[in-house]
Structures are given as structure tokens and as C-alpha cells.
Scaffold this motif. Sequence first.
Motif, PDB file in Angstrom:
ATOM      1  N   VAL A  27       2.771  10.098  -2.933  1.00  0.00           N
ATOM      2  CA  VAL A  27       3.473  11.247  -3.511  1.00  0.00           C
ATOM      3  C   VAL A  27       3.155  12.543  -2.779  1.00  0.00           C
ATOM      4  CG1 VAL A  27       3.660  10.205  -5.794  1.00  0.00           C
ATOM      5  CG2 VAL A  27       1.630  11.559  -5.229  1.00  0.00           C
ATOM      6  N   GLU A  28       2.131  12.534  -1.919  1.00  0.00           N
ATOM      7  CA  GLU A  28       1.766  13.709  -1.147  1.00  0.00           C
ATOM      8  C   GLU A  28       2.303  13.590   0.268  1.00  0.00           C
ATOM      9  OE1 GLU A  28      -0.256  10.403  -0.671  1.00  0.00           O
ATOM     10  OE2 GLU A  28      -0.974  11.558  -2.402  1.00  0.00           O
ATOM     11  N   SER A  29       2.659  14.715   0.871  1.00  0.00           N
ATOM     12  CA  SER A  29       3.179  14.701   2.239  1.00  0.00           C
ATOM     13  C   SER A  29       2.024  14.596   3.232  1.00  0.00           C
ATOM     14  CB  SER A  29       3.999  15.968   2.514  1.00  0.00           C
ATOM     15  OG  SER A  29       5.206  15.944   1.779  1.00  0.00           O
ATOM     16  N   LEU A  30       2.188  13.685   4.187  1.00  0.00           N
ATOM     17  CA  LEU A  30       1.171  13.449   5.213  1.00  0.00           C
ATOM     18  C   LEU A  30       1.767  13.682   6.592  1.00  0.00           C
ATOM     19  CD1 LEU A  30      -0.326  10.043   3.941  1.00  0.00           C
ATOM     20  CD2 LEU A  30      -1.060  12.360   3.341  1.00  0.00           C
ATOM     21  N   ILE A  31       0.908  14.024   7.535  1.00  0.00           N
ATOM     22  CA  ILE A  31       1.332  14.161   8.935  1.00  0.00           C
ATOM     23  C   ILE A  31       0.200  13.651   9.819  1.00  0.00           C
ATOM     24  CG2 ILE A  31       0.449  16.536   9.175  1.00  0.00           C
ATOM     25  CD1 ILE A  31       2.992  17.097  10.902  1.00  0.00           C
ATOM     26  N   GLU A  32       0.569  13.019  10.917  1.00  0.00           N
ATOM     27  CA  GLU A  32      -0.459  12.558  11.844  1.00  0.00           C
ATOM     28  C   GLU A  32       0.071  12.527  13.268  1.00  0.00           C
ATOM     29  OE1 GLU A  32      -1.852   8.606  11.193  1.00  0.00           O
ATOM     30  OE2 GLU A  32       0.117   7.678  11.446  1.00  0.00           O
ATOM     31  N   HIS A  33      -0.854  12.699  14.189  1.00  0.00           N
ATOM     32  CA  HIS A  33      -0.554  12.562  15.613  1.00  0.00           C
ATOM     33  C   HIS A  33      -0.685  11.082  15.934  1.00  0.00           C
ATOM     34  CE1 HIS A  33      -1.619  12.880  20.029  1.00  0.00           C
ATOM     35  NE2 HIS A  33      -0.443  13.485  19.955  1.00  0.00           N
ATOM     36  N   ARG A  34       0.452  10.408  16.038  1.00  0.00           N
ATOM     37  CA  ARG A  34       0.459   8.948  16.046  1.00  0.00           C
ATOM     38  C   ARG A  34      -0.274   8.356  17.243  1.00  0.00           C
ATOM     39  NH1 ARG A  34      -0.168   5.554  12.399  1.00  0.00           N
ATOM     40  NH2 ARG A  34       0.395   3.472  13.069  1.00  0.00           N
ATOM     41  N   ALA A  35      -0.133   8.935  18.426  1.00  0.00           N
ATOM     42  CA  ALA A  35      -0.779   8.373  19.612  1.00  0.00           C
ATOM     43  C   ALA A  35      -2.293   8.351  19.467  1.00  0.00           C
ATOM     44  CB  ALA A  35      -0.368   9.151  20.854  1.00  0.00           C
ATOM     45  N   PHE A  95       0.798  19.975   4.276  1.00  0.00           N
ATOM     46  CA  PHE A  95       0.746  18.600   4.763  1.00  0.00           C
ATOM     47  C   PHE A  95      -0.710  18.187   4.965  1.00  0.00           C
ATOM     48  CE2 PHE A  95       5.045  19.731   5.769  1.00  0.00           C
ATOM     49  CZ  PHE A  95       5.771  18.544   5.737  1.00  0.00           C
ATOM     50  N   THR A  96      -1.064  17.025   4.452  1.00  0.00           N
ATOM     51  CA  THR A  96      -2.406  16.487   4.670  1.00  0.00           C
ATOM     52  C   THR A  96      -2.424  15.714   5.977  1.00  0.00           C
ATOM     53  OG1 THR A  96      -2.800  16.279   2.297  1.00  0.00           O
ATOM     54  CG2 THR A  96      -4.206  14.978   3.744  1.00  0.00           C
ATOM     55  N   ARG A  97      -3.404  15.986   6.828  1.00  0.00           N
ATOM     56  CA  ARG A  97      -3.535  15.281   8.099  1.00  0.00           C
ATOM     57  C   ARG A  97      -4.252  13.956   7.829  1.00  0.00           C
ATOM     58  NH1 ARG A  97      -4.370  20.585   8.767  1.00  0.00           N
ATOM     59  NH2 ARG A  97      -6.628  20.422   8.496  1.00  0.00           N
ATOM     60  N   ALA A  98      -3.464  12.900   7.695  1.00  0.00           N
ATOM     61  CA  ALA A  98      -4.039  11.597   7.333  1.00  0.00           C
ATOM     62  C   ALA A  98      -3.098  10.476   7.742  1.00  0.00           C
ATOM     63  CB  ALA A  98      -4.296  11.522   5.823  1.00  0.00           C
ATOM     64  N   THR A 144       0.832  -1.208   0.000  1.00  0.00           N
ATOM     65  CA  THR A 144       0.000   0.000   0.000  1.00  0.00           C
ATOM     66  C   THR A 144       0.861   1.251   0.000  1.00  0.00           C
ATOM     67  OG1 THR A 144      -1.603  -1.206   1.365  1.00  0.00           O
ATOM     68  CG2 THR A 144      -1.845   1.195   1.265  1.00  0.00           C
ATOM     69  N   LYS A 145       2.030   1.167   0.621  1.00  0.00           N
ATOM     70  CA  LYS A 145       2.841   2.339   0.907  1.00  0.00           C
ATOM     71  C   LYS A 145       3.749   2.673  -0.287  1.00  0.00           C
ATOM     72  CE  LYS A 145       0.940   2.135   5.037  1.00  0.00           C
ATOM     73  NZ  LYS A 145       0.359   0.802   5.135  1.00  0.00           N
ATOM     74  N   TYR A 146       5.060   2.623  -0.123  1.00  0.00           N
ATOM     75  CA  TYR A 146       5.975   3.110  -1.156  1.00  0.00           C
ATOM     76  C   TYR A 146       5.927   2.297  -2.439  1.00  0.00           C
ATOM     77  CZ  TYR A 146       8.071   6.323   2.145  1.00  0.00           C
ATOM     78  OH  TYR A 146       8.276   7.350   3.026  1.00  0.00           O
ATOM     79  N   ILE A 147       5.736   0.998  -2.336  1.00  0.00           N
ATOM     80  CA  ILE A 147       5.841   0.176  -3.540  1.00  0.00           C
ATOM     81  C   ILE A 147       4.769   0.546  -4.555  1.00  0.00           C
ATOM     82  CG2 ILE A 147       5.644  -2.182  -4.416  1.00  0.00           C
ATOM     83  CD1 ILE A 147       7.296  -3.108  -2.082  1.00  0.00           C
ATOM     84  N   SER A 148       3.522   0.715  -4.105  1.00  0.00           N
ATOM     85  CA  SER A 148       2.504   1.218  -5.042  1.00  0.00           C
ATOM     86  C   SER A 148       2.637   2.727  -5.191  1.00  0.00           C
ATOM     87  CB  SER A 148       1.101   0.844  -4.577  1.00  0.00           C
ATOM     88  OG  SER A 148       0.796   1.445  -3.333  1.00  0.00           O
ATOM     89  N   GLY A 149       2.780   3.440  -4.065  1.00  0.00           N
ATOM     90  CA  GLY A 149       3.247   4.815  -4.076  1.00  0.00           C
ATOM     91  C   GLY A 149       2.272   5.922  -4.390  1.00  0.00           C
ATOM     92  N   HIS A 150       0.982   5.612  -4.558  1.00  0.00           N
ATOM     93  CA  HIS A 150       0.052   6.663  -4.957  1.00  0.00           C
ATOM     94  C   HIS A 150      -1.215   6.705  -4.102  1.00  0.00           C
ATOM     95  CE1 HIS A 150       2.701   6.328  -8.441  1.00  0.00           C
ATOM     96  NE2 HIS A 150       2.346   7.567  -8.728  1.00  0.00           N
ATOM     97  N   ARG A 166       4.185  12.054  13.171  1.00  0.00           N
ATOM     98  CA  ARG A 166       4.873  11.268  12.144  1.00  0.00           C
ATOM     99  C   ARG A 166       4.658  11.914  10.778  1.00  0.00           C
ATOM    100  NH1 ARG A 166       2.912   5.285  10.724  1.00  0.00           N
ATOM    101  NH2 ARG A 166       1.609   6.485   9.279  1.00  0.00           N
ATOM    102  N   LEU A 167       5.751  12.123  10.058  1.00  0.00           N
ATOM    103  CA  LEU A 167       5.698  12.789   8.758  1.00  0.00           C
ATOM    104  C   LEU A 167       6.100  11.815   7.656  1.00  0.00           C
ATOM    105  CD1 LEU A 167       6.343  15.092  10.955  1.00  0.00           C
ATOM    106  CD2 LEU A 167       7.140  16.425   9.010  1.00  0.00           C
ATOM    107  N   SER A 168       5.286  11.747   6.631  1.00  0.00           N
ATOM    108  CA  SER A 168       5.625  11.028   5.403  1.00  0.00           C
ATOM    109  C   SER A 168       5.857  12.086   4.335  1.00  0.00           C
ATOM    110  CB  SER A 168       4.479  10.088   4.995  1.00  0.00           C
ATOM    111  OG  SER A 168       4.717   9.536   3.705  1.00  0.00           O
ATOM    112  N   ILE A 169       7.091  12.193   3.882  1.00  0.00           N
ATOM    113  CA  ILE A 169       7.455  13.262   2.955  1.00  0.00           C
ATOM    114  C   ILE A 169       7.180  12.827   1.514  1.00  0.00           C
ATOM    115  CG2 ILE A 169       9.311  14.744   2.122  1.00  0.00           C
ATOM    116  CD1 ILE A 169       8.392  15.285   5.021  1.00  0.00           C
ATOM    117  N   GLY A 170       6.464  13.689   0.787  1.00  0.00           N
ATOM    118  CA  GLY A 170       6.091  13.387  -0.584  1.00  0.00           C
ATOM    119  C   GLY A 170       7.025  14.016  -1.597  1.00  0.00           C
ATOM    120  N   LEU A 171       6.456  14.415  -2.721  1.00  0.00           N
ATOM    121  CA  LEU A 171       7.245  14.945  -3.831  1.00  0.00           C
ATOM    122  C   LEU A 171       7.111  16.457  -4.008  1.00  0.00           C
ATOM    123  CD1 LEU A 171       6.728  12.140  -6.504  1.00  0.00           C
ATOM    124  CD2 LEU A 171       8.795  12.635  -5.187  1.00  0.00           C
TER     125      LEU A 171
END
Length: 372
Positions: A329-337, A320-323, A195-201, A352-357
Amino acid sequence: MHFDTLALRATHQSDPTTGAVVPPIFLSTTFARDEANELPANYIYTRPNNPTREALEKALAILEGGVTAMAFGSGQAAAMTLFQALRPGDHVLLSADAYYGTPALLEQVFHPWGLTYTRVDMSDLDAVQASLHENTRVVWCETPSNPMLSITDLLLVSQLAHEVGAICVCDNTWATPVLQRPLDFNCDVVMHSTTKYISGHSDVLGGALIFKRDNEFTQRVRLLQGLSGAVPSPFDCWLVSRGIKTLGIRVRAQSLTAQAVADFLDGHPAVEKVHYPGLSNHPDRELIQQQMNGPGAMLSVQVKGDAPKALQFIGRLKLFTRATSLGGVESLIEHRASVEGPTSVTPKNLLRLSIGLEHAEDLIADLAQALA
């Protein structure tokens, strides 16, 4: 062969019938027999095997350096099937800092069924050795870990696992085979949430297991995969295969941006701590350089203050999208707890930050204004 070339070669199968450069999707659930009631190819029904899924599995095995791979409907389905291949009374040793769904599977599903498990800090090799038992069958690593990005020495942990007759499994979702190939460090199985980097979208759900050897345990997992039907649809397999074609260039570009973001956040007066393998002050820097080809595009940051302070910060972000999830490819951020729930041991001020393009300067400017 360089990774980008390997990824394209692994997923490029021109259709022999039409010559189509993009391979077709075999959506059929069943396959016809000939006049002698024989199957022209090794397909009978799409649950145990499908041409599109088989193509994906072959590509994943090539990328991770394995002998065989299995694609699943999700990363959790992959983990669940591997645990199902164990027996009641077996013991699993699990990284203390791991994706919260993995211990949830063990606690809520497999512990009542008869599996026992222990969580341990995998960076503490003495603790790992002390936690291994005669009935330990799986040592489950995750490196970099989710969400603290701690690093496990795969070569040494796999050695300890093998000394008691256990297999070493590594969740390689965050690093991807672009940056790390656990089978090269003597692990036995690699797990991915594709679901994550390998498919990537951010548009397909999937998981995978890649095996170093095709042995009795591998065959048992494959049997369970077919019997349980925990498999992805042909279309989902095709989407994941399409994502593989750009995996290398995406991960490298995202990692460069993540490095710039981590360097900006590290030492910022409003930041308590940054967790990122690319920081020069990382305690496992030497191991990271030995084991990984780059630091990756995931990082966690602890802002100064409590959970409300962290939530106020992400509420001010514009780019950053809160998700939940990562690797798109889009940057996401979430409050992990908050995502992990009331039993979470993640620090309440951690994001936690997932950095996109997106361009690094734009993301840094967005973080700067939110931290001001």
C-alpha cells in the motif's frame, strides 16, 4: 461475477463449528486419528496439507480460473518446485526481461543439475519459434515484464509452446488476476509471488502456482511441494487470504494513480523514457487492450544521466520509500541495477516505481521537486 465479489466469496468461509465470520487459523502440525485409527478429515501432517493452506489454494484457483493451485513459502520456492518437476536434459525457454531471480535459479541451481535454458525476447515471435527445441518443456513468460514492462502475446506464445509439446507458464505477479488471467489465453500454469499485490501489505512472504489442468505434471509438482516442504505457514496463508479480499479495489486505485504519475513523467525534461503499459504511445497498446483490463501500478523511468544522477534523484524523494519489492500500500522506488548486481543488464539510469495508495497529487509533487 465481478472480480470483487468473486474474491470475497472465494475467501469467505464461515466456521461451521462456531459460526465465526472470519475463518480460524489451523496452526496444528499434526492431526488426530479416531478409535479405528482413521483420519476424520484428509489431513495427517501440515507439510503435505493444511486446512488454512487448502482454503487459500482453492481461492487462488478460483481467481485465476484454474482447476487447482498450490501455495508456497515464496515465489522463488514456487518457481524452483516447478523446475524440479522437469528432468535433466530438458530445455526451458525464458523471457529475456524477467525477474532476475528466475534466470538465477536456472543458471546457479538447475543448469549444473542438467537443465538447459535460453533467454529470448518474447515480443519477437520469430525469435521465440526459432528458440524452441524438441526437448523444450517449459516456456516461461512474464508480462508485463520486470523491470522494462515489455508485453508478451500470451495466446500466440502459448500456441508456439504447445506445438513442440511444451507448457506455457506466466508469471502474473505484476498484473494480478484483477487485470489479466493468463489461463484464459491458453497458458497452462500461472505463477505468483503472493508477497506482492495478492497479500498487498508488505508483511508476508509467499508464492503460488495455479494450473489449468490437473494432469501428471501437476501431480508431480504437488508431490515435490509436499516432499520438499516448500510451503507457507498457516498464519502466512491466512494473511494472504485476507489480502485477497481487498485485492481488486487496491489494484484499481493504485493503477489510476500510476497512470497519473506516468503521464506526468512522460515528456518531463529531466526524464529520458517512461515504461508503462498505460501510455498512449506504448508500441503494444492494441495487445495490452486485448489482453489486460488495465495497465497496472508498476512503472519504470529512465532519468537523463547516469547511475549517480538516478541515485541523487531518489535521494531527494520524501514520500517514496527506497526499498525492494512491490505491490504494497506504500509507494516504493529502487535503483534496479544496484539490486540485481554486477551481471544486471538493466539500464543504469532506470528506477522502478511501485505505486501505493497515497494521493496522486502528493506523489507527483514529490517527484516534481526531486526532478527540479
